[in-house]
Design a protein around this motif. Structure first.
Motif, PDB file in Angstrom:
ATOM      1  N   ASN A 242      -4.300   8.052   2.294  1.00  0.00           N
ATOM      2  CA  ASN A 242      -3.398   9.197   2.282  1.00  0.00           C
ATOM      3  C   ASN A 242      -3.049   9.469   3.801  1.00  0.00           C
ATOM      4  O   ASN A 242      -1.992  10.096   4.109  1.00  0.00           O
TER       5      ASN A 242
ATOM      6  N   GLU B  38       2.857  10.193  -3.139  1.00  0.00           N
ATOM      7  CA  GLU B  38       1.609   9.945  -4.063  1.00  0.00           C
ATOM      8  C   GLU B  38       0.266   9.965  -3.448  1.00  0.00           C
ATOM      9  O   GLU B  38       0.014   9.658  -2.679  1.00  0.00           O
TER      10      GLU B  38
ATOM     11  N   LEU C  79       0.836  -1.360   0.195  1.00  0.00           N
ATOM     12  CA  LEU C  79      -0.100  -0.048   0.130  1.00  0.00           C
ATOM     13  C   LEU C  79       1.057   1.353   0.072  1.00  0.00           C
ATOM     14  O   LEU C  79       0.344   2.140  -0.606  1.00  0.00           O
ATOM     15  N   THR C  80       2.235   1.272   0.628  1.00  0.00           N
ATOM     16  CA  THR C  80       2.736   2.331   0.628  1.00  0.00           C
ATOM     17  C   THR C  80       4.238   2.559   0.081  1.00  0.00           C
ATOM     18  O   THR C  80       4.491   3.555  -0.016  1.00  0.00           O
TER      19      THR C  80
ATOM     20  N   ARG D  91      -2.913   8.419  -2.991  1.00  0.00           N
ATOM     21  CA  ARG D  91      -3.486   6.847  -2.624  1.00  0.00           C
ATOM     22  C   ARG D  91      -4.969   6.832  -2.527  1.00  0.00           C
ATOM     23  O   ARG D  91      -5.699   5.854  -2.370  1.00  0.00           O
TER      24      ARG D  91
END
Length: 997
Positions: A298, A291, A278-279, A293
């Motif tokens: 975020n 970025e 995810l990160t 997300r």
């Protein structure tokens, strides 16, 4: 004076009892000074020393703890500590009694109640009004979906609203009393010396005063925690990871969020494969993710480790936003099956941490925890036998033990954790590794300090509050500030006492000594009564004592002036003294003058709070002791002197002829006084409307901080920087010296809760840190301790509801005092014109004081806020002005009854001139004492004293040039007519007697 022997015996007995009462204070001070010498500045060592001798007998068979409990109790402004006003949420109580009803009318009335609530009106009465307005008679309180439910069996659907109101009033009262007991038990366990905990009328408020308390955040948490303890099973991150991703996708379509940079260093060590997905952050990464997300991801710093109950990590500043996202109905709809009852909760965040952990609890349809705190019978702070860390051990009753065994067995079988939740905050979420736990014993573990486990055990033992308790007003005073106030108060008191003593000796000679002795005995009695009845001495209380010193001699002055007049008329010393102490002499004037002052004091007791009530209590006690000592002690001493044929002339060679044969035409100057006063009143009223008043937080609400820096600082810079930080106007003023700033803001004043107050403190510290020593910590900045010279010395918060009530109280205090005095004087003098003259003079004085404060507050080098202290000063001015006027009016009444020759104008002029000596002596002594207080009494007293200073000055003027001319203009014709009728009747009777002869 009859029964002199009995009177002397009572006076001596009272004096001995007073000395006995005060002895406890001296003994306590002796041992506390020994503790200070032993500890040499180490507060922990000092506290341990005093604790070690607590059980030792130190004074006439009593232990030190017993002796210390009987000393003079000092208020926060003298000793330092915390004062808070807690508001028990009546709204929560009503919701609970209604079983969380969804009835639209009911919930609308709950929401509207605060808006329609008038000053001093209770929330419950406001709810009744709002309900009537909303229901318009179509919905009853006894409806099945409101109060006719299983929670409230006392109510049935056939009952009228009036009957239901009676039940609700009883239940709300019981809930508040229950909260009072819980808070009292918590405070008793906390261990402060001489705490004050009291219910405030039927408002649902509880006043808590903790002298000497220092850890501010800890105390606020202790008081506000509802102690709603619950045990829940938790989900694992694996079970809800897909939900979090799906929720993020839904939110993408609803929320537009700019890309945010998140520093993941703090949680990199917890990163898992899911985190990387995810990160893009690995365990060793210290990169910053930029970025976009989606709204939820975020904000997320990372998922929890696989198999743990931690759903994700977030910055503490983003917690509210995450709660908002997860509560979105469309997001909640993604939870299906048993998961649809999932409840999200946050792990307790330690001091200094910025990362919050999100957990999910396995809820149910009824949202009822499998086990609640009601089953806990014992709780104590303890240590984990394996790790040695502080924990809270608990023991449950039989029902709880059975439920605990079932819950732990289920959790073990499903390899889930059990979250221990207090007030919706997860304190710990341990796994169950040994199977079902029998016996009902458990513990709450976590990264606790010893103090935290003590407080948590204390809260659980005391039980839960029936509703939330919010701090709606608070005051925090550091002990160093309190000691400075004591020093300033003592200096002004001693200086005032010495000046008054010197003046009485100068003006009245030998008789002055008797007034001084009576004054000393008066102070002895005053402090003894304070000690014996447990009254709390405050800074305004010291002002009341100093004022008592100034006014105590007024009774002696009235008596001495009457004795002088009698001596000049050719009476013997014994006859003159007897006349002076008679009703026809000074007593009628003394009673009327003191009753009018006492009435204003009683009004202050009724409408005042905290230190202002302390000032009023001091004033009332001072009036009582002053009357007793002047009438009894002075009488005994003067009688003894006259009986021994001492030359008691009540004068000295210098003052013998002062104010004798005065014949100034005061009434003749009424046109000039009317013109001057009218112009002045117009100017004052114009200033009030144009400039307004510098309303303190007592009346408008707000937060106030008195901050001491280690060097002079520009208040304008502080104001600008904090206004930006708080995103609201912040007022900063120099207070006392250039390194001491008083900061006032309304930032988040309408929000309650310890977390809000802490956040405000943190913002304040963060933005002032560059002006403070580099090594000063947040705890040192906020908390109080002896010898503190840098940081927050005093802080207060007044919520809008309290400010509204204070403003209402102030209005009724002023209006009520005037109305009561008007009625009293009308009854006493039997003519309403006397009341009109007195009240008109008082109104003149009040407008003048308000006008001066309105005009000068922008430029004055001291505080000129309109707050509760100012109202106390204003009512003191009212009392003094009335006192002065009544003395003159009493002489007018006496002269009219005595058939004094001359017109009514001549009688009034003569009355003013013959009382001028008393007016001068009393006004001069009080003004001198107030000047001393203004100069030496400290910054916190200057505005308060200044109001009294100018008020008493203008009060003396109005008594001579306003009240008496108004009396003449309104009553002259009727009095002249009555006197003419009396003379005609007397002449007729004389002629009839002559004919008979």
């Amino acid at each position: 004076m009859q029964n002199k022997g009995l009177v002397k015996f009572i006076a001596i007995l009272f004096a001995l009892v007073s000395i006995y009462q005060l002895s406890f204070t001296f003994v306590t001070n002796h041992y506390e000074n020994k503790a200070k010498d032993f500890a040499k500045g180490d507060l922990t060592k000092e506290s341990r020393y005093l604790d070690s001798i607590a059980g030792e007998k130190v004074f006439i068979g009593q232990t030190f703890e017993e002796v210390r409990s009987k000393q003079i109790k000092k208020g926060l402004d003298l000793e330092g500590g915390v004062n808070v006003m807690l508001q028990i949420s009546i709204k929560d109580v009503l919701k609970s009694l209604a079983n969380n009803s969804n009835n639209a009318v009911f919930n609308k009335a709950l929401a509207d109640a605060e808006n329609v609530r008038g000053g001093n009106e209770t929330y419950l009465n406001a709810f009744f009004t709002a309900f009537e307005n909303e229901s318009k008679g179509t919905v009853k309180l006894s409806s099945a979906d409101i109060f006719s439910n299983r929670i409230l069996p006392e109510v049935n659907i056939s009952m009228t609203d009036a009957q239901v109101k009676t039940v609700l009033e009883k239940k709300v009262k019981e809930a508040v009393e229950s909260a009072y007991i819980v808070i009292r038990e918590r405070i008793d366990e906390f261990g402060t010396t001489s705490p004050t905990i009291q219910l405030v009328g039927d408002s649902g408020r509880i006043l808590v005063e903790l002298p000497g308390a220092k850890d501010i955040d800890r105390i606020k948490n202790l008081l506000q925690s509802t102690a709603q303890l619950e045990f829940w099973e938790t989900y694992k991150v694996d079970e809800l990871a897909d939900f979090m991703l799906a929720a993020n996708e839904v939110l993408k379509t609803k929320v537009s969020v700019p890309t945010q940079a998140k520093d993941t260093t703090a949680i990199a060590k917890e990163a898992t494969d899911a985190d990387k997905l995810l990160t893009g952050v690995s365990k060793d990464s210290t990169s910053t993710q930029t970025e976009d997300r989606g709204p939820l991801l975020n904000l997320m710093l990372g998922f929890g480790q696989q198999g743990t109950p931690i759903i994700g990590y977030f910055n503490t500043s983003d917690v509210e936003k995450v709660n908002e996202y997860l509560a979105d109905p469309q997001v909640r709809s993604l939870l299906t099956g048993q998961n649809r009852y999932a409840r999200f909760a946050w792990q307790k965040v330690k001091k200094g941490e910025t990362v919050a952990q999100l957990l999910a609890l396995k809820g149910n349809a009824g949202n009822v925890a499998p086990i609640s705190g009601d089953v806990v019978t014992q709780a104590r702070d303890d240590y984990d036998q394996m790790t040695g860390k502080p924990v809270v051990s608990m023991q449950m009753n039989a029902t709880g033990a059975k439920a605990w065994e079932e819950l732990t067995g289920k959790a073990h079988a499903q390899q889930s954790n059990i979250a221990i939740v207090l007030d919706n905050v997860v304190y710990s979420a341990p796994g169950v590794t040994t199977g079902a736990i029998a016996g009902g014993s458990s513990s709450i573990s976590g990264d606790f300090t010893v103090e935290e486990t003590k407080d948590l055990a204390n809260i659980l033992k005391a039980g839960k509050l029936p509703a939330s308790a919010d701090i709606i007003s608070s005051e925090i005073v550091g002990p160093s500030l309190g000691q400075a106030a004591i020093d300033a108060g003592l200096m002004s008191s001693i200086a005032g006492l010495l000046i008054i003593a010197a003046w009485m000796l100068f003006f009245y000679g030998k008789a002055g000594w008797y007034a001084i002795i009576a004054l000393a005995v008066n102070l002895l009695f005053l402090f003894a009564i304070f000690t014996g009845f447990g009254f709390v001495l405050t800074l305004p209380g010291i002002a009341g004592i100093v004022l008592t010193i100034g006014t105590a001699v007024d009774t002696n002055i009235l008596i001495y002036e009457r004795a002088k007049e009698s001596l000049r008329a050719g009476h013997t010393g014994e006859e003159s003294v007897k006349h002076a102490f008679s009703w026809d002499g000074a007593m009628s004037a003394i009673v009327d003058a003191n009753v009018t002052t006492a009435l204003t004091g009683i009004v202050l007791v009724i409408f005042g709070t905290g230190p202002i009530k302390g000032f009023a209590v001091t004033l009332l006690i001072g009036i009582a002791t002053s009357l007793f000592t002047a009438i009894v002690i002075t009488r005994v001493l003067v009688d003894r002197a006259v009986r021994k044929n001492k030359d008691l002339a009540f004068t000295t060679g210098i003052t013998k002829n002062w104010f004798t044969n005065m014949n100034f035409d005061f009434i003749g100057k009424k046109k000039a006084s009317y013109i001057i006063s009218s112009i002045t009143m117009i100017a004052c009223i114009a200033s009030i409307f144009i400039n307004g008043m510098n309303m303190g937080t007592d009346f408008v609400g707000g937060r106030t901080f008195l901050v001491k820096f280690d060097k002079p600082i520009d208040a304008a810079i502080v104001s600008e920087e904090l206004s930006d930080a708080f995103d609201s106007n912040v007022e900063a003023k120099v207070f006392g010296n250039a390194s001491q700033i008083k900061i006032t803001t309304k930032y988040r004043v309408e929000e309650d809760g310890a977390n809000v107050d802490k956040e405000v403190n943190e913002v304040l510290f963060a933005n002032l840190k560059k002006h403070l020593p580099a090594d000063l910590t947040y705890e040192q900045f906020v908390n109080t301790y002896e010898g503190k010279t840098i940081g927050v010395l005093q802080a207060s918060k007044v919520g809008p509801t309290v400010a509204k009530d204070v403003k209402t109280n102030a209005y009724w205090a002023v209006v009520g005092s005037l109305a009561i005095v008007f009625i009293y004087l009308a009854l006493s003098f039997r003519k309403w014109q006397y009341s009109l003259g007195a009240v008109a003079a008082v109104a003149h004085d009040v407008i003048f004081v308000l006008g001066v404060y309105s005009f000068f507050y922008r430029w004055a080098p001291f505080n000129m806020e309109v707050d509760q202290s100012f109202v106390a000063a204003l009512l003191t001015v009212i009392g003094y002005s009335l006192n002065d006027t009544v003395i003159v009016f009493d002489r007018v009444r006496e002269y009219i009854k005595g058939k004094t020759e001359g017109t009514f104008v001549e009688v009034v002029n003569q009355s003013i001139n013959t009382t001028l000596s008393r007016t001068f002596n009393t006004s001069a002594t009080i003004i001198v004492v107030l000047l001393i207080m203004f100069i030496f009494g400290g910054d916190s007293l200057r505005g308060f004293v200044f109001a009294m200073l100018i008020g008493i000055g203008v009060g003396t003027y109005s008594s001579l040039f306003i009240s008496t001319p108004i009396l003449v203009d309104t009553v002259q014709k009727s009095v002249e007519r009555e006197r003419a009728e009396a003379r005609a009747k007397a002449q007729e009777e004389e002629e009839q007697n002559s004919e008979i002869v």
